[in-house]
Motif scaffolding. Structure first.
Motif, PDB file in Angstrom:
ATOM      1  N   ALA A  49      -6.591 -12.071  -6.646  1.00  0.00           N
ATOM      2  CA  ALA A  49      -4.725 -10.973  -6.406  1.00  0.00           C
ATOM      3  C   ALA A  49      -4.396 -11.497  -5.770  1.00  0.00           C
ATOM      4  N   LYS A  50      -3.067 -11.547  -5.874  1.00  0.00           N
ATOM      5  CA  LYS A  50      -1.533 -12.153  -5.140  1.00  0.00           C
ATOM      6  C   LYS A  50      -0.492 -11.651  -5.398  1.00  0.00           C
TER       7      LYS A  50
ATOM      8  N   ILE B  33       6.802  -5.364   8.218  1.00  0.00           N
ATOM      9  CA  ILE B  33       5.914  -4.908   7.982  1.00  0.00           C
ATOM     10  C   ILE B  33       4.789  -5.747   6.963  1.00  0.00           C
ATOM     11  N   GLU B  34       3.390  -5.418   7.632  1.00  0.00           N
ATOM     12  CA  GLU B  34       2.109  -6.624   7.218  1.00  0.00           C
ATOM     13  C   GLU B  34       1.910  -5.487   5.767  1.00  0.00           C
ATOM     14  N   ILE B  35       0.882  -6.358   5.049  1.00  0.00           N
ATOM     15  CA  ILE B  35       0.568  -5.493   4.037  1.00  0.00           C
ATOM     16  C   ILE B  35      -0.496  -6.101   3.775  1.00  0.00           C
ATOM     17  N   GLU B  36      -2.112  -5.650   4.029  1.00  0.00           N
ATOM     18  CA  GLU B  36      -2.689  -6.594   4.050  1.00  0.00           C
ATOM     19  C   GLU B  36      -4.090  -5.620   3.057  1.00  0.00           C
ATOM     20  N   THR B  37      -4.799  -6.818   1.789  1.00  0.00           N
ATOM     21  CA  THR B  37      -5.835  -6.242   0.663  1.00  0.00           C
ATOM     22  C   THR B  37      -7.155  -5.766   1.212  1.00  0.00           C
TER      23      THR B  37
ATOM     24  N   ILE C 137      -4.465  -2.364  -1.771  1.00  0.00           N
ATOM     25  CA  ILE C 137      -4.055  -2.240  -0.560  1.00  0.00           C
ATOM     26  C   ILE C 137      -4.493  -1.447   0.279  1.00  0.00           C
ATOM     27  N   SER C 138      -4.823  -2.320   1.461  1.00  0.00           N
ATOM     28  CA  SER C 138      -5.730  -1.573   2.272  1.00  0.00           C
ATOM     29  C   SER C 138      -5.290  -0.788   3.359  1.00  0.00           C
ATOM     30  N   LYS C 139      -4.068  -1.457   4.259  1.00  0.00           N
ATOM     31  CA  LYS C 139      -3.335  -1.468   5.312  1.00  0.00           C
ATOM     32  C   LYS C 139      -2.756  -1.799   5.463  1.00  0.00           C
ATOM     33  N   ILE C 140      -1.429  -1.035   5.918  1.00  0.00           N
ATOM     34  CA  ILE C 140      -0.252  -1.092   6.166  1.00  0.00           C
ATOM     35  C   ILE C 140       0.658  -1.002   8.005  1.00  0.00           C
ATOM     36  N   ASP C 141       0.536  -2.425   8.245  1.00  0.00           N
ATOM     37  CA  ASP C 141       1.269  -2.614   9.651  1.00  0.00           C
ATOM     38  C   ASP C 141       2.001  -2.244   9.524  1.00  0.00           C
TER      39      ASP C 141
ATOM     40  N   SER D  33      -9.210  -7.599   0.156  1.00  0.00           N
ATOM     41  CA  SER D  33      -9.844  -8.807  -0.085  1.00  0.00           C
ATOM     42  C   SER D  33      -9.910  -9.750   1.123  1.00  0.00           C
ATOM     43  N   GLY D  34      -8.207 -10.001   1.737  1.00  0.00           N
ATOM     44  CA  GLY D  34      -7.351  -9.884   3.530  1.00  0.00           C
ATOM     45  C   GLY D  34      -6.499 -10.873   3.069  1.00  0.00           C
ATOM     46  N   LEU D  35      -5.802 -10.483   2.076  1.00  0.00           N
ATOM     47  CA  LEU D  35      -4.447 -10.909   2.016  1.00  0.00           C
ATOM     48  C   LEU D  35      -3.453 -10.007   2.384  1.00  0.00           C
TER      49      LEU D  35
END
Length: 152
Positions: free
Chosen positions: A42-43, A122-126, A78-82, A128-130
């Motif tokens: 995913a990208k 804002i940092e977005i993390e998926t 999307i798993s996490k947003i900081d 899969s670690g992207l």
């Protein structure tokens, strides 16, 4: 059979053997390039990665939707947003974004208590670690802070 007939017969066989072409082993470019482009993980592919809200008065609440597409070949979840500030509220898709599918991440900025030039990431993390960073900026006019600074 004459030598000439044998010579012609062998020449035809050799030329046909040289033209041997296996189906499925063509050296041409694939017609459907979308399947070639969508392979891999995913990208994120964002339309904009930074948005400037311009000049705001303290207390204004504004929002912007960052548009993106999953340009990879696997679902993007999307798993996490900081974010670095309690002044931001982030709304994002909870369901996986399928390959080729478009979606948005909405950023709501509350300028109450802010002053001067603001740059919020804002940092977005998926799953899969992207990781991907997006940002919003603004210049906030705050009369209370202006009075404190400009007292003579």
């Amino acid at each position: 059979m004459s030598r000439f007939t044998i010579f012609i017969y062998i020449s035809v066989l050799l030329s046909l053997a040289g033209c041997h072409n296996q189906p499925g082993q063509k050296n041409s470019i694939p017609k459907d390039t979308t399947t070639v482009q969508q392979k891999g993980p995913a990208k994120f592919e964002f339309h904009d990665e930074i948005h400037n809200f311009g000049t705001l008065k303290a207390g204004e609440v504004v929002s912007f939707s960052f548009r993106f597409e999953n340009a990879g070949g696997k679902p993007l979840t999307i798993s996490k947003i900081d974010n670095e500030c309690g002044c931001l509220e982030i709304l994002y898709p909870k369901k996986p974004v399928q390959p080729g599918e478009k979606s948005t991440i909405e950023v709501i900025f509350n300028s109450d208590g802010e002053w001067g030039n603001q740059f919020k990431t804002i940092e977005i993390e998926t799953h899969s670690g992207l990781k991907k960073k997006i940002a919003v900026t603004a210049h906030v006019l705050n009369e209370q802070f202006e009075k404190l600074i400009n007292t003579k």
